[in-house]
Motif scaffolding. Structure first.
Motif, PDB file in Angstrom:
ATOM      1  N   TYR A 163      15.533 -20.020  12.285  1.00 55.08           N
ATOM      2  CA  TYR A 163      14.455 -20.594  11.456  1.00 55.08           C
ATOM      3  C   TYR A 163      13.099 -20.042  11.864  1.00 55.08           C
ATOM      4  O   TYR A 163      12.743 -20.020  13.035  1.00 55.08           O
ATOM      5  CB  TYR A 163      14.475 -22.126  11.484  1.00 55.08           C
ATOM      6  CG  TYR A 163      14.105 -22.758  12.806  1.00 55.08           C
ATOM      7  CD1 TYR A 163      14.989 -22.775  13.866  1.00 55.08           C
ATOM      8  CD2 TYR A 163      12.856 -23.341  12.991  1.00 55.08           C
ATOM      9  CE1 TYR A 163      14.653 -23.343  15.080  1.00 55.08           C
ATOM     10  CE2 TYR A 163      12.502 -23.917  14.201  1.00 55.08           C
ATOM     11  CZ  TYR A 163      13.415 -23.915  15.231  1.00 55.08           C
ATOM     12  OH  TYR A 163      13.061 -24.476  16.435  1.00 55.08           O
TER      13      TYR A 163
ATOM     14  N   SER B  75       7.009 -24.822  10.858  1.00 54.97           N
ATOM     15  CA  SER B  75       7.359 -26.204  10.545  1.00 54.97           C
ATOM     16  C   SER B  75       6.155 -27.024  10.114  1.00 54.97           C
ATOM     17  O   SER B  75       5.134 -27.047  10.798  1.00 54.97           O
ATOM     18  CB  SER B  75       7.986 -26.879  11.771  1.00 54.97           C
ATOM     19  OG  SER B  75       9.256 -26.359  12.008  1.00 54.97           O
TER      20      SER B  75
ATOM     21  N   VAL C 136       8.255 -31.426   9.611  1.00 50.95           N
ATOM     22  CA  VAL C 136       9.713 -31.452   9.729  1.00 50.95           C
ATOM     23  C   VAL C 136      10.104 -32.406  10.847  1.00 50.95           C
ATOM     24  O   VAL C 136       9.533 -32.362  11.936  1.00 50.95           O
ATOM     25  CB  VAL C 136      10.265 -30.037  10.029  1.00 50.95           C
ATOM     26  CG1 VAL C 136      11.751 -30.099  10.362  1.00 50.95           C
ATOM     27  CG2 VAL C 136      10.001 -29.097   8.862  1.00 50.95           C
ATOM     28  N   VAL C 137      11.041 -33.299  10.571  1.00 48.98           N
ATOM     29  CA  VAL C 137      11.668 -34.109  11.617  1.00 48.98           C
ATOM     30  C   VAL C 137      13.170 -34.011  11.416  1.00 48.98           C
ATOM     31  O   VAL C 137      13.690 -34.318  10.353  1.00 48.98           O
ATOM     32  CB  VAL C 137      11.221 -35.587  11.606  1.00 48.98           C
ATOM     33  CG1 VAL C 137       9.834 -35.746  12.194  1.00 48.98           C
ATOM     34  CG2 VAL C 137      11.275 -36.181  10.214  1.00 48.98           C
ATOM     35  N   LEU C 138      13.844 -33.561  12.457  1.00 47.76           N
ATOM     36  CA  LEU C 138      15.283 -33.338  12.345  1.00 47.76           C
ATOM     37  C   LEU C 138      16.036 -34.572  12.824  1.00 47.76           C
ATOM     38  O   LEU C 138      15.833 -35.023  13.956  1.00 47.76           O
ATOM     39  CB  LEU C 138      15.692 -32.125  13.184  1.00 47.76           C
ATOM     40  CG  LEU C 138      15.052 -30.808  12.779  1.00 47.76           C
ATOM     41  CD1 LEU C 138      15.553 -29.688  13.675  1.00 47.76           C
ATOM     42  CD2 LEU C 138      15.347 -30.488  11.322  1.00 47.76           C
TER      43      LEU C 138
ATOM     44  N   PRO D  68      10.849 -33.513  16.526  1.00 50.02           N
ATOM     45  CA  PRO D  68       9.655 -33.051  15.814  1.00 50.02           C
ATOM     46  C   PRO D  68       9.742 -31.538  15.583  1.00 50.02           C
ATOM     47  O   PRO D  68       9.804 -30.753  16.532  1.00 50.02           O
ATOM     48  CB  PRO D  68       8.511 -33.412  16.769  1.00 50.02           C
ATOM     49  CG  PRO D  68       9.144 -33.570  18.118  1.00 50.02           C
ATOM     50  CD  PRO D  68      10.575 -33.923  17.914  1.00 50.02           C
ATOM     51  N   GLY D  69       9.772 -31.158  14.315  1.00 51.12           N
ATOM     52  CA  GLY D  69      10.000 -29.753  13.946  1.00 51.12           C
ATOM     53  C   GLY D  69       9.001 -28.802  14.561  1.00 51.12           C
ATOM     54  O   GLY D  69       9.355 -27.731  15.051  1.00 51.12           O
ATOM     55  N   ARG D  70       7.728 -29.180  14.514  1.00 49.88           N
ATOM     56  CA  ARG D  70       6.697 -28.258  14.982  1.00 49.88           C
ATOM     57  C   ARG D  70       6.819 -28.003  16.486  1.00 49.88           C
ATOM     58  O   ARG D  70       6.686 -26.863  16.948  1.00 49.88           O
ATOM     59  CB  ARG D  70       5.318 -28.838  14.639  1.00 49.88           C
ATOM     60  CG  ARG D  70       4.249 -27.790  14.525  1.00 49.88           C
ATOM     61  CD  ARG D  70       2.953 -28.390  13.988  1.00 49.88           C
ATOM     62  NE  ARG D  70       1.937 -27.366  13.860  1.00 49.88           N
ATOM     63  CZ  ARG D  70       1.598 -26.803  12.718  1.00 49.88           C
ATOM     64  NH1 ARG D  70       2.162 -27.163  11.589  1.00 49.88           N
ATOM     65  NH2 ARG D  70       0.669 -25.856  12.683  1.00 49.88           N
TER      66      ARG D  70
ATOM     67  N   LEU E 102       9.538 -28.295  18.276  1.00 51.85           N
ATOM     68  CA  LEU E 102      10.740 -27.495  18.467  1.00 51.85           C
ATOM     69  C   LEU E 102      10.460 -26.030  18.138  1.00 51.85           C
ATOM     70  O   LEU E 102      10.843 -25.122  18.883  1.00 51.85           O
ATOM     71  CB  LEU E 102      11.861 -28.045  17.580  1.00 51.85           C
ATOM     72  CG  LEU E 102      13.252 -27.490  17.826  1.00 51.85           C
ATOM     73  CD1 LEU E 102      13.754 -27.847  19.224  1.00 51.85           C
ATOM     74  CD2 LEU E 102      14.232 -28.000  16.772  1.00 51.85           C
TER      75      LEU E 102
END
Lengths: 339, 339
Positions: A261, A265, A268-270, B271-273, B275
């Motif tokens: 990816y 982001s 984004v929260v996974l 948290p996507g950012r 990560l």
């Protein structure tokens, strides 16, 4: 000199600014041959990221004008391609191939490359010289290597695209399209581009996509599974950076498969449990373009790949504002700015 | 026969139930030599997962009593170790080493192994016979291979533990402790166990931990960085499954490093950012124990490893309720139930 400055969301201007000079002995100053507008430049343009009088541009090719006293490998007059993050290329993180996380990198991407001149920190570790002055028609492809190709390439490597693999690509922007190219170059057997725009589908096929899927969300996942014996792709490239695109990528990938990816982001929260039971590998982030530059330059120089095709609109630097509008309105995939 | 049933949170009883029989031609029924209580059994015990009259137990070793007509490799009388997920071991996902995601696996782990007998689906693809009847003192280690060792091993493999690497281990439960053992067996140079309990620290060191870190949260991350030239671990094993432990693991890992996570996620949202900018690889989920079983049995059989040491309390099956209490109250690391 002239330089593109984003005053605020939607407000891009070409200003007269000071020409940069050597600030650190490891710097170089380059005269840009071309620059371009990145998909990530649209985040602040659309107000999704803060912006206030920001010099724009982090993708660049050009000729070295001046070097600091400690620069040993890059020489004045060299035609160079640089990564959008500066790196010393000697620290443990760089040696492991993660130059975009160099312990000496700056706080963000190299700024101010939509301009006539730019200062490049850690010139020896950031820039790669081409074998000589390039033919004019190679310049767009070399410029692409600086970020958009390097990022798509990293995504394909992170997704472990390779022989015998089926690769799905979420996102039909320039990075996703060059992810298609990268996946095929890395030997993927099948590359499924997810796109609902005819022009982008055509370019994806030109770059080596074997299939196009127009569906999104649940229907998109179902279609990918249908094309892969119900299992999902071995490898998925995520090149958008939204919650929808990340979940689309994870859900399109088989257990044990790889998601690469590179979309920056945003919100984004996974969900941990869903990720846990997906069994996928997840890897990405800002691409360590420097790792790939020598190889990418070589492929371009030998005319094995033509990533410059992603530029479907070329404008003079003075018309940068129109370039931003064209990309924002999706009238252009990617805009090259001649300097 | 006798079997452990969880009536509801905190309510574990040993019931008289029907002895299982062959239901599918690919089944085997085994007579258990020993069973045990898993850290994941504590989630419903504590009310974090729903539970209602659930037959418990998914870790098992025993002797094959009966096989279905289609079972060809496993024979009556074999002493077998099985994975906690059943798998056909022939589908594309199994062949890729992800048997815990077998396309023919059941909806969850093999149920009802805290009992005198258990039915094992896909016997040929799930069970591995030992070279012969094991010595009594090998039984705990073979039982450990069924899940807790196999899961710790997968975490270490997912984290790419290996020569020259520094591995951090978040979680000092049985899985984390066996993650320490696995990391060392895989050649890791340095293994940092994160624990604040003297008995678990001692076992971690016994399993090969070179360092112990008692700090958690920001201080824990800072300590790991201090031990790794400011960079973070190459590899981190996450063996808890909480938001705190996942973020601890991600933040303790250097860019380009690998996080192997096997703690069953509970309310984790990544948290996507953060990560994205961490640059780590993330891989985990339910461990494909079957992939590792032949190798693990071999290491145990040759007495190269002694993972059975994680069992610090042994109780007869009839006292299962006390076993759950002991683990819940952290008076025991892991409880073996003799059948």
């Amino acid at each position: 000199m002239r330089a593109v400055v984003m005053y605020g969301p939607g407000d891009v201007r070409v200003d007269q600014t000071e020409r940069p000079t050597i600030a650190e002995p490891t710097d170089a100053v380059i005269r840009l041959a071309a620059s371009c507008i990145c998909g990530s430049d649209l985040w602040p343009y659309r107000g999704a990221d803060d912006v206030d009088h920001q010099p724009m541009g982090h993708e660049y090719v050009g000729v070295v004008e001046e070097v600091g006293d400690d620069v040993a490998q890059v020489r004045v007059g060299d035609f160079v391609v640089g990564s959008f993050f500066s790196s010393d290329n000697t620290c443990a993180i760089c040696r492991a191939g993660y130059q975009s996380h160099c312990v000496h990198r700056g706080p963000g991407a190299v700024p101010g490359a939509q301009a006539e001149y730019a200062r490049i920190p850690h010139a020896d570790g950031t820039l790669v010289a081409t074998p000589g002055p390039p033919a004019d028609d190679l310049v767009p492809s070399l410029l692409a290597a600086s970020d958009v190709l390097g990022t798509g390439w990293f995504a394909a490597v992170a997704a472990e695209a390779g022989p015998g693999k089926t690769v799905a690509v979420v996102g039909d922007g320039a990075v996703g399209l060059l992810g298609v190219l990268a996946a095929r170059q890395l030997g993927a057997e099948r590359v499924i581009a997810m796109s609902r725009h005819a022009d982008r589908q055509a370019l994806a096929r030109d770059f080596g996509a074997t299939d196009v899927v127009e569906e999104r969300g649940d229907a998109g996942v179902a279609r990918i599974k249908q094309l892969t014996d119900g299992l999902g792709a071995h490898s998925t490239i995520e090149a958008v950076g939204t919650q929808e695109s990340m979940m689309q990528a994870i859900r399109s990938t088989r257990p044990g498969g790889h998601v690469g990816y590179v979309g920056v982001s945003h919100d984004v929260v996974l969900p941990g449990r869903q990720l846990f039971y997906s069994g996928v590998h997840l890897h990405g982030g800002p691409a360590p373009v420097r790792r790939f530059l020598p190889d990418l330059i070589d492929r371009i120089w030998r005319r094995h790949i033509d990533p410059g095709k992603v530029f479907d609109l070329t404008l003079p630097l003075d018309e940068a504002a129109e370039g931003y509008r064209a990309m924002d309105e999706r009238r252009a995939i990617k805009v090259l700015l001649t300097v």
